[in-house]
Every structure is written in structure tokens, then in C-alpha cells.
Design an enzyme around this catalytic site. Sequence first.
Site, PDB file in Angstrom:
ATOM      1  N   CYS A 148      23.285 -21.807  18.794  1.00 54.17           N
ATOM      2  CA  CYS A 148      24.083 -22.638  19.705  1.00 54.17           C
ATOM      3  C   CYS A 148      24.238 -24.068  19.168  1.00 54.17           C
ATOM      4  O   CYS A 148      25.356 -24.595  19.086  1.00 54.17           O
ATOM      5  CB  CYS A 148      23.461 -22.612  21.096  1.00 54.17           C
ATOM      6  SG  CYS A 148      21.679 -22.832  21.130  1.00 54.17           S
TER       7      CYS A 148
HETATM    8  N1  NAP Z   1      20.251 -18.816  25.485  1.00 55.06           N
HETATM    9  C1  NAP Z   1      21.096 -19.357  24.631  1.00 55.06           C
HETATM   10  O1  NAP Z   1      21.776 -20.344  24.940  1.00 55.06           O
HETATM   11  C2  NAP Z   1      21.261 -18.786  23.245  1.00 55.06           C
HETATM   12  C3  NAP Z   1      22.310 -19.247  22.472  1.00 55.06           C
HETATM   13  C4  NAP Z   1      22.477 -18.742  21.162  1.00 55.06           C
HETATM   14  C5  NAP Z   1      21.607 -17.789  20.686  1.00 55.06           C
HETATM   15  N2  NAP Z   1      20.564 -17.381  21.462  1.00 55.06           N
HETATM   16  C6  NAP Z   1      19.660 -16.373  20.903  1.00 55.06           C
HETATM   17  O2  NAP Z   1      19.888 -15.163  21.596  1.00 55.06           O
HETATM   18  C7  NAP Z   1      18.680 -14.419  21.692  1.00 55.06           C
HETATM   19  C8  NAP Z   1      18.415 -14.131  23.158  1.00 55.06           C
HETATM   20  O3  NAP Z   1      18.270 -15.360  23.828  1.00 55.06           O
HETATM   21  P1  NAP Z   1      18.298 -15.470  25.399  1.00 55.06           P
HETATM   22  O4  NAP Z   1      18.318 -16.898  25.694  1.00 55.06           O
HETATM   23  O5  NAP Z   1      19.333 -14.566  25.961  1.00 55.06           O
HETATM   24  O6  NAP Z   1      16.838 -14.896  25.726  1.00 55.06           O
HETATM   25  P2  NAP Z   1      16.269 -14.193  27.006  1.00 55.06           P
HETATM   26  O7  NAP Z   1      17.026 -14.609  28.220  1.00 55.06           O
HETATM   27  O8  NAP Z   1      14.815 -14.419  26.972  1.00 55.06           O
HETATM   28  O9  NAP Z   1      16.558 -12.660  26.705  1.00 55.06           O
HETATM   29  C9  NAP Z   1      15.925 -11.952  25.676  1.00 55.06           C
HETATM   30  C10 NAP Z   1      16.204 -10.461  25.851  1.00 55.06           C
HETATM   31  O10 NAP Z   1      15.556  -9.737  24.820  1.00 55.06           O
HETATM   32  C11 NAP Z   1      14.884  -8.605  25.377  1.00 55.06           C
HETATM   33  N3  NAP Z   1      13.712  -8.261  24.587  1.00 55.06           N
HETATM   34  C12 NAP Z   1      12.525  -8.917  24.519  1.00 55.06           C
HETATM   35  N4  NAP Z   1      11.683  -8.297  23.693  1.00 55.06           N
HETATM   36  C13 NAP Z   1      12.353  -7.209  23.225  1.00 55.06           C
HETATM   37  C14 NAP Z   1      12.006  -6.157  22.343  1.00 55.06           C
HETATM   38  N5  NAP Z   1      10.799  -6.083  21.768  1.00 55.06           N
HETATM   39  N6  NAP Z   1      12.948  -5.200  22.088  1.00 55.06           N
HETATM   40  C15 NAP Z   1      14.171  -5.238  22.657  1.00 55.06           C
HETATM   41  N7  NAP Z   1      14.537  -6.209  23.526  1.00 55.06           N
HETATM   42  C16 NAP Z   1      13.636  -7.184  23.795  1.00 55.06           C
HETATM   43  C17 NAP Z   1      14.546  -9.054  26.777  1.00 55.06           C
HETATM   44  O11 NAP Z   1      14.537  -8.006  27.672  1.00 55.06           O
HETATM   45  P3  NAP Z   1      13.379  -7.001  27.971  1.00 55.06           P
HETATM   46  O12 NAP Z   1      12.106  -7.814  28.025  1.00 55.06           O
HETATM   47  O13 NAP Z   1      13.802  -6.415  29.264  1.00 55.06           O
HETATM   48  O14 NAP Z   1      13.433  -6.071  26.832  1.00 55.06           O
HETATM   49  C18 NAP Z   1      15.755  -9.903  27.142  1.00 55.06           C
HETATM   50  O15 NAP Z   1      16.791  -9.080  27.650  1.00 55.06           O
HETATM   51  C19 NAP Z   1      17.591 -15.300  21.051  1.00 55.06           C
HETATM   52  O16 NAP Z   1      17.385 -14.888  19.737  1.00 55.06           O
HETATM   53  C20 NAP Z   1      18.198 -16.691  21.081  1.00 55.06           C
HETATM   54  O17 NAP Z   1      17.722 -17.514  20.047  1.00 55.06           O
HETATM   55  C21 NAP Z   1      20.384 -17.840  22.729  1.00 55.06           C
END
Ligand code: NAP
Length: 344
Positions: A148
Site C-alpha cells: 500500500c
Molecule cells: N490491509 C491493507 O491495507 C493491506 C494493503 C496492501 C497489502 N496488504 C497485505 O495483504 C495481506 C492481508 O492483509 P490484511 O490487512 O487483509 O490482513 P488480515 O485482515 O489480517 O487478513 C489476513 C487473512 O489471512 C488469513 N490467514 C491467516 N493465516 C493464514 C494461513 N496460515 N493460511 C491461509 N490464510 C491465512 C486470515 O484468515 P484466517 O485466519 O481465517 O485463515 C485472514 O483472512 C498482508 O500480506 C498485507 O501485508 C494489506
Amino acid sequence: MRVAVVGATGYSGVEVIRLLQYHPRIELVKVFSSSQDGVPLRRVFPHLTNIFEKELTLIQEQELIEGVDAVFFATPSGISKEWIPALIDAGVTCIDISGDFRLDVDSYKEWYKKEPAPSQYLEQAVYGLTEVYEAKVKEANLLTNPGCFPTASLLGLAPILKTDWINQNSIIIDAKTGVSGAGRGASLGTHYSELNDNLKAYKLGVHQHIPEIERYASEIAGSPIQVTFTTHLVPMTRGILSTIYVDLAASKQTDEIIELYKDYYKHSPFVRIRPEGEFPSTKEVYASNYCDIGLLADPRTGKLMIISVIDNVVKGAAGQAIQNLNVMQGWDQTTGLLHTPIYP
Ligand SMILES: NC(=O)c1ccc[n+]([C@@H]2O[C@H](COP(=O)([O-])OP(=O)(O)OC[C@H]3O[C@@H](n4cnc5c(N)ncnc54)[C@H](OP(=O)(O)O)[C@@H]3O)[C@@H](O)[C@H]2O)c1
């Protein structure tokens, strides 16, 4: 096209799911969670009640990925690198929103403190800053979506990096993010009473987006670039605002720089360059795939100031991921994404 979302219970995953509803050529068929099996998605996200024709239920087993053409990964770092090699080998298109494929082997080890993906897949991954790398994105089957902060920062810098108008090693990026950038999981740092009425700098000098910004800024400029990068957590839900300061090496007026940016982004429908004297705020791109940029060449200090704003979960994650899939498929890059920002 039949697609799946892994990480469907997180903020980026649910944003992919929301945006795909408006996509005329994509059918969302599977949603994965590692923690919840057999649970209807609307139970995790009640705002999705009665939205889908067919109820979407979270599934866990990795094999169930079969029968899809593309998979979006919206998982914490360290997950997609375990899944993606087999999927790519099986001919499934992968779009990774995590940072697992954005760096080379050594940088990933150093900044993410984890074992990287096999190097042949890292080399195969195309960096999906669509506005800069569209030609490469068209050919990709493994797409690594930019982070981001790098999205806001690199879009703010790309046109000027292509010139000799600046001192390339004078770049300071002072970035601020809303708390959804930290994901849905609860933590002390994102606890209401820690965050509300507060403003704090975090991860100074160690943020994993530093090597990513430097890698691609250097590539765009054609010479090695280092940046000073600070991140701040702001008590708001969505949005990133990057204020970028660069020393001008040539005497340039704001209007010349605005013309340079407008020309560079003339085929980029999601980048909006503001007129002289106007600077964007995060609300002006809220829930949209736009990146808005305002510019000032300050004759008093000889500095160029660039204000770049995005919605972190749309242009910074899910929206840009879908934009990239559109390009990979040869569709118009705006397909399913032309939403007006929500205001106020
Ligand atoms: N938030 C932002 O603004 C943003 C922007 C750009 C990029 N990102 C990137 O996008 C990714 C997700 O970020 P987020 O903010 O959406 O995080 P989040 O809200 O914490 O979501 C993470 C997701 O990953 C799943 N997960 C966790 N452990 C897992 C595993 N071992 N196997 C499969 N699924 C798993 C979780 O669900 P379960 O626990 O139900 O499996 C959850 O659905 C990160 O790498 C982050 O750096 C985020």
C-alpha cells in the site's frame, strides 16, 4: 473466469470479494480461511448478508482450489509462497496481495525475517504497479501486487524519477495510514484507546516497504535510489497520504511539473493529477481505486512537494489486484472498478 480468494476473512480479502460483485467477467467461486471451515461468509461479515445469489461458505482444504482459473492471496506474509509454486505449475493464475514475491531472496530474508519463495518463482513474478509496468503485467501469470505505501509513494514519484530535474538521493517520504492497514486481527497497537486521539510513528528504519520502494524506484529511475521513509498511524479507518519531499536540481515551476505528470499518466484512468494549488485528502479517494496527486515546486526552498493519496485496501490492495487481473486477461483495466469515491 472462475476465481478463489485465500484470506477471505481479512480486510484485503473481503475487499476483493466486495469489488468482484461489480465485475462482469469474473465469478467468485471459492473463499478460503485457515481458521473457519464450513462457516457462511455472511457470518464473518454480516454486511454481506443476501448479497450473493449462491451462499459463499468458507472452506479450508487446499485441494479445493481445483477448478479455478485464478486465485487472489490476501494472506499474511509467509503463506502464499507455500501455495503459489504448485498453482503456477498447474497453470492457475495467481495474484498475491502479500509481500512474498516483491523482493529478491536476500532482501526478503533481511526485511521479512522469513525463508523466501524458491528463486525461480520470485524471478517469474511481475510487479503489478499497473501504471508503470502494464506491458509486463499483460504477460504475467504470477503477479505480485505492490504494497500500500509503495503504491502511493511510487505513483507519486514515477514521472519525476524519469527526469533529471531532481537530486535522486534527496527523497523523503513521510507517509500516514489508517488503521485498516494493520489488518483485522486485534493487537495492542491498534486497540481503540491506544489509537484514538493519538498519532504515532512506527517501524522507523525497519519497515518492509523500504526495500520495495527502493527496488522499484531504482528500476524506474535507472539508477540506485535510497529513500528516507517514515510511517505514521492515524486514527482513521482507511486511507494513505504520502507527503514526498525531493530537492529540485533544475529550476522548474509547478505548472511544468503538473504537465509532466499529466502526460506520464495520460493513459492511466486511476491516477488523477490535481490542478495547481489543489492537494488531495484521503476522503477524496475513499473506497475507490483512484490515486490522487497534488504537486508544488516551492521556489523558496527549491523542493518539490508531492502529495499522493490512495485507499489502502482498494488501490493499495484489492482494487489494484483486480486492475492487474484485468490487464493480464486483456480486458479494459477499469472493468468492474469505476466506482466514485464515497464522500463524506
Ligand atoms: N490491509 C491493507 O491495507 C493491506 C494493503 C496492501 C497489502 N496488504 C497485505 O495483504 C495481506 C492481508 O492483509 P490484511 O490487512 O487483509 O490482513 P488480515 O485482515 O489480517 O487478513 C489476513 C487473512 O489471512 C488469513 N490467514 C491467516 N493465516 C493464514 C494461513 N496460515 N493460511 C491461509 N490464510 C491465512 C486470515 O484468515 P484466517 O485466519 O481465517 O485463515 C485472514 O483472512 C498482508 O500480506 C498485507 O501485508 C494489506
